[in-house]
Design a protein around this motif. Sequence first.
Motif, PDB file in Angstrom:
ATOM      1  N   VAL A 100       6.749   3.830   6.353  1.00 59.25           N
ATOM      2  CA  VAL A 100       5.997   3.339   5.205  1.00 59.25           C
ATOM      3  C   VAL A 100       4.859   2.467   5.732  1.00 59.25           C
ATOM      4  O   VAL A 100       5.087   1.558   6.528  1.00 59.25           O
ATOM      5  CB  VAL A 100       6.894   2.513   4.250  1.00 59.25           C
ATOM      6  CG1 VAL A 100       6.112   2.074   3.028  1.00 59.25           C
ATOM      7  CG2 VAL A 100       8.137   3.301   3.844  1.00 59.25           C
ATOM      8  N   VAL A 101       3.640   2.761   5.294  1.00 57.05           N
ATOM      9  CA  VAL A 101       2.469   2.021   5.753  1.00 57.05           C
ATOM     10  C   VAL A 101       1.846   1.283   4.579  1.00 57.05           C
ATOM     11  O   VAL A 101       1.541   1.883   3.545  1.00 57.05           O
ATOM     12  CB  VAL A 101       1.422   2.960   6.389  1.00 57.05           C
ATOM     13  CG1 VAL A 101       0.197   2.170   6.839  1.00 57.05           C
ATOM     14  CG2 VAL A 101       2.024   3.726   7.554  1.00 57.05           C
ATOM     15  N   PHE A 102       1.674  -0.019   4.758  1.00 60.76           N
ATOM     16  CA  PHE A 102       0.968  -0.854   3.785  1.00 60.76           C
ATOM     17  C   PHE A 102      -0.395  -1.187   4.380  1.00 60.76           C
ATOM     18  O   PHE A 102      -0.474  -1.654   5.509  1.00 60.76           O
ATOM     19  CB  PHE A 102       1.749  -2.146   3.507  1.00 60.76           C
ATOM     20  CG  PHE A 102       0.973  -3.132   2.687  1.00 60.76           C
ATOM     21  CD1 PHE A 102       0.883  -2.983   1.316  1.00 60.76           C
ATOM     22  CD2 PHE A 102       0.307  -4.185   3.283  1.00 60.76           C
ATOM     23  CE1 PHE A 102       0.139  -3.881   0.558  1.00 60.76           C
ATOM     24  CE2 PHE A 102      -0.430  -5.087   2.539  1.00 60.76           C
ATOM     25  CZ  PHE A 102      -0.511  -4.930   1.163  1.00 60.76           C
ATOM     26  N   LYS A 103      -1.467  -0.928   3.615  1.00 62.45           N
ATOM     27  CA  LYS A 103      -2.819  -1.214   4.101  1.00 62.45           C
ATOM     28  C   LYS A 103      -3.586  -2.018   3.057  1.00 62.45           C
ATOM     29  O   LYS A 103      -3.382  -1.859   1.862  1.00 62.45           O
ATOM     30  CB  LYS A 103      -3.593   0.085   4.352  1.00 62.45           C
ATOM     31  CG  LYS A 103      -3.114   0.883   5.517  1.00 62.45           C
ATOM     32  CD  LYS A 103      -3.987   2.103   5.708  1.00 62.45           C
ATOM     33  CE  LYS A 103      -3.470   2.956   6.848  1.00 62.45           C
ATOM     34  NZ  LYS A 103      -4.239   4.179   6.994  1.00 62.45           N
ATOM     35  N   VAL A 104      -4.482  -2.868   3.558  1.00 61.80           N
ATOM     36  CA  VAL A 104      -5.412  -3.601   2.704  1.00 61.80           C
ATOM     37  C   VAL A 104      -6.808  -3.108   3.059  1.00 61.80           C
ATOM     38  O   VAL A 104      -7.200  -3.140   4.225  1.00 61.80           O
ATOM     39  CB  VAL A 104      -5.325  -5.127   2.930  1.00 61.80           C
ATOM     40  CG1 VAL A 104      -6.314  -5.856   2.033  1.00 61.80           C
ATOM     41  CG2 VAL A 104      -3.920  -5.637   2.702  1.00 61.80           C
ATOM     42  N   ASN A 105      -7.572  -2.655   2.048  1.00 58.85           N
ATOM     43  CA  ASN A 105      -8.932  -2.197   2.338  1.00 58.85           C
ATOM     44  C   ASN A 105      -9.914  -3.366   2.285  1.00 58.85           C
ATOM     45  O   ASN A 105      -9.539  -4.502   2.004  1.00 58.85           O
ATOM     46  CB  ASN A 105      -9.355  -1.041   1.424  1.00 58.85           C
ATOM     47  CG  ASN A 105      -9.516  -1.453  -0.028  1.00 58.85           C
ATOM     48  OD1 ASN A 105      -9.628  -2.633  -0.373  1.00 58.85           O
ATOM     49  ND2 ASN A 105      -9.538  -0.466  -0.906  1.00 58.85           N
TER      50      ASN A 105
END
Length: 125
Positions: A100-105
């Motif tokens: 599971v990957v959490f990203k902030v743009n």
Amino acid sequence: MTYQDEFIVFWEQVKESIADCTFAKLTMAKTIGKPELKNIFIRPIYSDSDFKVMLKYSFRPRETEDIEEELTLEDALVILKSHLKSSFLSVLLFTTEKDVVFKVNKKGVGSITESSPTFKNVIQA
């Protein structure tokens, strides 16, 4: 939805993987700029009485030794939150069931994606 709200959803998946004993590793990556701190890794330490994690700071210059700390999950969360969006833009959760990957743009919006698992077994710290 703000990245903080989305991170809460992501963190619930972290806690579920720990409860299911499928949590393999967590990595903070995608640094902002060229800081000395390259990654933060979290590995599980399962025991009969409680659950702890080994938090490891990995630094870019090879001459700088990595730092490891044994912490509770709640203490590790405080550290992760303090580095999110200031030092790192993504957090990767590796479980034996899925990644599971959490990203902030750049606009500060969070997103969660899932993929096939990288780890087949849980390796404790």
